[in-house]
Design an enzyme around this catalytic site. Sequence first.
Site, PDB file in Angstrom:
ATOM      1  N   ASP A   1      93.615  70.375  53.643  1.00  0.00           N
ATOM      2  CA  ASP A   1      93.479  69.845  52.286  1.00  0.00           C
ATOM      3  C   ASP A   1      92.010  69.664  51.906  1.00  0.00           C
ATOM      4  O   ASP A   1      91.546  70.168  50.879  1.00  0.00           O
ATOM      5  CB  ASP A   1      94.186  68.497  52.179  1.00  0.00           C
ATOM      6  N   HIS A   2      91.293  68.923  52.713  1.00  0.00           N
ATOM      7  CA  HIS A   2      89.906  68.616  52.369  1.00  0.00           C
ATOM      8  C   HIS A   2      89.049  69.877  52.368  1.00  0.00           C
ATOM      9  O   HIS A   2      88.262  70.103  51.442  1.00  0.00           O
ATOM     10  CB  HIS A   2      89.348  67.582  53.338  1.00  0.00           C
TER      11      HIS A   2
END
Length: 465
Positions: free
Chosen positions: A358-359
Amino acid sequence: MTALMYAWSSLGGDPARLSRLTTVPREGVLTARLPVRELARACVGACGLAAAELAARRTGLAEAPDVRVDDGAVAAAFHSERLLRVDGRAPVSFAPLSRFWRTADGWVRTHANYPHHRARLLGALGLPEDAPAERVAGLLAGRAAVEVEETVCGAGGLAVALRTPERWRAHEQAAEVAARPLVERERLDAAPPREFPPLDPGAGAVLPAAGLRVLDLTRVLAGPVATRTLALLGADVLRVDAPWLPELPDQHADTGFGKRSATLDLGTGRDVLEDLLSTADVVVTGYRPGALDRFGLSPEALSARHPGLVVAQVSAWGAYGPWRGRRGFDSLVQVATGIAVTEGTAGEPGALPAQALDHGTGYLLAAAVLRALTEQSYDGGSRLVRLALARTAHWLTSGIRPEPAGGEPYPGPDAWLAETGGAPGRLRYARPAVSFTGGPADWARPPVPWGSSPARWAAAPVAGG
């Protein structure tokens, strides 16, 4: 090729700019069997390079500012949703039905943080809405993992059977993912070059995205990380959600720094949507591929009505293959792609030390937007950039060479945390990881409550530095 070189090349960046970046390596950050530290450092570094490049373009500087990537800042940023404190309270990360479950032939992971996802999961399993975790466990223990996956996904819920890396590589979706570039980039039309108001490098922090309007149609977590980064760099970011899909408060606070938040029914509020689009510069979407097309939000429809837009899209599985229409989150992508097996122990599945897919994808998405804006200033054209968590996972598992351990001791995240007041309460949060000489050190304002802003742009975009 190092991870940073690969990421920057995937964004179409000039290799010569890599010399402007320095790294502060730290021992003991994002420790895992897979090269998570290298991925995280590369994604943040590429975003910093893209921000510095656009800053140089807008200030008229001959050389782009230097970029600094500190592993400590990166690790804190990649744990931002875990490090957040609201009036001293730790956030709620996962709901009781978001977890691994033993099945008759292995494991399955479900995601049910949102009420509608919980309802779909329990409905697919034929259980009442108040069914406890123990009853779910008993039911799943007698069923095959892939059968559960198909049943729940068919009902619009979220469940993924645990796969080994070898089993994933044999899957049709894995082949589709591996065939695509890390960052898909496309020019959609022949719109004229973008003209930026110049920035004054001597008038405070240089904000390369100042004066730009970003319509944020994203949820959990990569898309909001990308738009949070664009807000750091000066963009007027307006997040818009459906009124009947409230965001989880802690999650919204973590990713809402620098933004405003509005609600809008895209079906009945088409005039409001078109008014927003008429002066938007960037549209970022984080829903399943094609889910927003009926509202005129496909890249082709957007560029036809509003030439010169940058359209950025992120999804779990990609806009192709048999899983293109499936819902997904970082935790589920880890399970499908073999990461959970690689990081597991004693026959039980594990997880990465952070939601790194995600990041990492979020920072790459922000970098792709910044690079598209820079390219528009030279060559024009509406632009499409597209990323997928599964493609980032493929890079992590197959394309990154681990670097030697070492560096300065990691003292823990405290050195990269800050506090501020805001409507949600007293917030402790991770400071930005993207850093370049003369750039912003923090967001201009704290997050606002979900849906508390009007569905319109600020009175006028601010173009100053």
